[in-house]
Enzyme design. Structure first.
Site, short mmCIF file in Angstrom:
data_model
loop_
_atom_site.label_atom_id
_atom_site.label_comp_id
_atom_site.label_asym_id
_atom_site.label_seq_id
_atom_site.Cartn_x
_atom_site.Cartn_y
_atom_site.Cartn_z
N SER A 134 -0.61 -57.67 42.96
CA SER A 134 -1.31 -58.16 44.15
C SER A 134 -0.57 -59.31 44.80
CB SER A 134 -2.69 -58.69 43.75
OG SER A 134 -3.44 -57.72 43.09
N HIS A 155 1.45 -51.52 46.56
CA HIS A 155 0.18 -52.20 46.36
C HIS A 155 -0.96 -51.36 46.93
CE1 HIS A 155 -2.51 -55.90 47.38
NE2 HIS A 155 -2.86 -55.37 46.24
N GLU A 167 0.23 -51.11 50.69
CA GLU A 167 1.12 -52.17 51.19
C GLU A 167 2.42 -52.07 50.37
OE1 GLU A 167 -0.35 -56.13 50.17
OE2 GLU A 167 0.30 -56.84 52.13
N ASN A 205 -3.38 -60.06 50.54
CA ASN A 205 -3.95 -61.13 49.71
C ASN A 205 -3.60 -62.53 50.19
OD1 ASN A 205 -5.59 -59.73 47.89
ND2 ASN A 205 -3.77 -58.94 46.88
#
Ligand SMILES: NC(=O)c1ccc[n+]([C@@H]2O[C@H](COP(=O)([O-])OP(=O)(O)OC[C@H]3O[C@@H](n4cnc5c(N)ncnc54)[C@H](O)[C@@H]3O)[C@@H](O)[C@H]2O)c1
Length: 310
Positions: A134, A155, A167, A205
């Site tokens: 992450s 991701h 991602e 994130n």
């Protein structure tokens, strides 16, 4: 490198089990590995349940295998085929024939680096090694291998079979070929791809976790109750889940690890994790996966009226 038929997935928790399911449903032979046999049993059960749920809702289609849409009566066969293609193991050697390995273990740089070093030794030279991290630097994970050009961040969002986004994160030495093959794989899974440079937290994130952390600060400093914080963000900003509910869904341990990576990697005090988030994790209140986080899931499936704050 381009012809991906066999995949290894390491870590059979929330994310690894979902990624393994996605790959099996899309026609890949998958080894799902975990060091914890109980985690593998839980994953097998949850994958089977999830496939059956998707079949019953009509969401699982043969389109995933690049064929025409299945008629409804054929859906069960798709599920059975997928389950046949998926095998579980605790032996890393079983991943030696994989064309690509996706790592989804604990969010710790040291543990991930050790695993990538081992994967580098046992997988074939052409294999791509991807991390579902992450937030952790792909460049640093890649430095634990002798093939940094074939290491990449892939991701997935939670839950991987449902969420539309992947991602992709390129490390400093990730090759164009590795990027193109990984992008094509995500697209084969029906995902939309975004591409991030290798900076802590990447895109999603970097933006999401400070918001969740701020929601913890709002709770910690008594601005409002958890229900009002979540309702405020759901109805006031049109988010499908409130930030505290979402933190429980992601896992408070994962949220805390990401905040620590942002704080260390970007060096700004605004990323310091909220003491209440730290305290919940210390108390083992890590969210839905343990039955208690900000909310208590022990007796009911939906968030309940408040118990006291820690
Ligand atoms: N939870 C989310 O919403 C989410 C979303 C996107 C990405 N991620 C990332 O995905 C990764 C996994 O997260 P998760 O939520 O699935 O965690 P989880 O705690 O549900 O599962 C992790 C699994 O990895 C296993 N494991 C730990 N070390 C291992 C090792 N060395 N070898 C093999 N197995 C090992 C554990 O036994 C566990 O079953 C993390 O890097 C996390 O940051 C999580």
């Amino acid at each position: 490198m381009g012809n991906i038929k066999k995949m290894g997935v390491v870590g059979s928790g929330q994310m690894g089990s979902g990624i393994a399911q996605l790959a099996a449903v899309h026609g890949l032979d998958v080894w799902l590995l975990d060091t914890d046999p109980d985690a593998l049993s839980r994953a097998t059960k949850s994958i089977s349940n999830s496939i059956h749920r998707l079949i019953s809702k009509g969401h699982l289609t043969k389109a995933s295998n690049n064929l025409s849409l299945y008629s409804f009566c054929c859906f069960p066969a798709v599920g059975a085929e997928a389950l046949r293609r998926l095998r579980c193991t605790s032996n890393l050697e079983d991943l030696s024939a994989a064309d690509v390995v996706i790592e989804a273990i604990v969010e710790s740089e040291d543990v991930k680096k050790k695993l990538f070093n081992e994967l580098d030794l046992i997988t074939k030279r052409s294999a791509i090694l991807a991390s579902n991290t992450s937030s952790i630097s792909i460049t640093r994970i890649a430095s634990a291998t002798t093939r940094p050009s074939q290491v990449i961040g892939m991701h997935f969002m939670n839950p991987p079979p449902i969420m539309k986004l992947v991602e992709i994160v390129r490390g400093a030495d990730t090759s164009d070929e590795t990027f193109n093959v990984t992008k094509a794989l995500a697209e084969r899974f029906g995902k939309t791809v975004i591409c991030s440079q290798d900076y802590s937290g990447f895109i999603v994130n970097r933006i999401l976790m400070p918001m969740i952390n701020e929601a913890f600060f709002a709770l910690y400093t008594g601005v409002a109750t958890k229900e009002d914080i979540d309702t405020g963000m759901k109805l006031g900003t049109n988010h499908p889940m409130g930030p505290l509910e979402l933190a429980d869904f992601i896992g408070l341990d994962i949220c805390l690890s990401i905040m620590r990576v942002l704080h260390a990697g970007l060096g700004d005090g605004k990323y310091a994790p909220c003491p209440l988030l730290i305290q919940y994790v210390d108390a083992g209140r890590v969210g839905r996966k343990r039955g208690i986080g900000v909310y208590n899931y022990a007796k009911v499936t939906e968030p309940v009226k408040p118990s006291s704050r820690l």
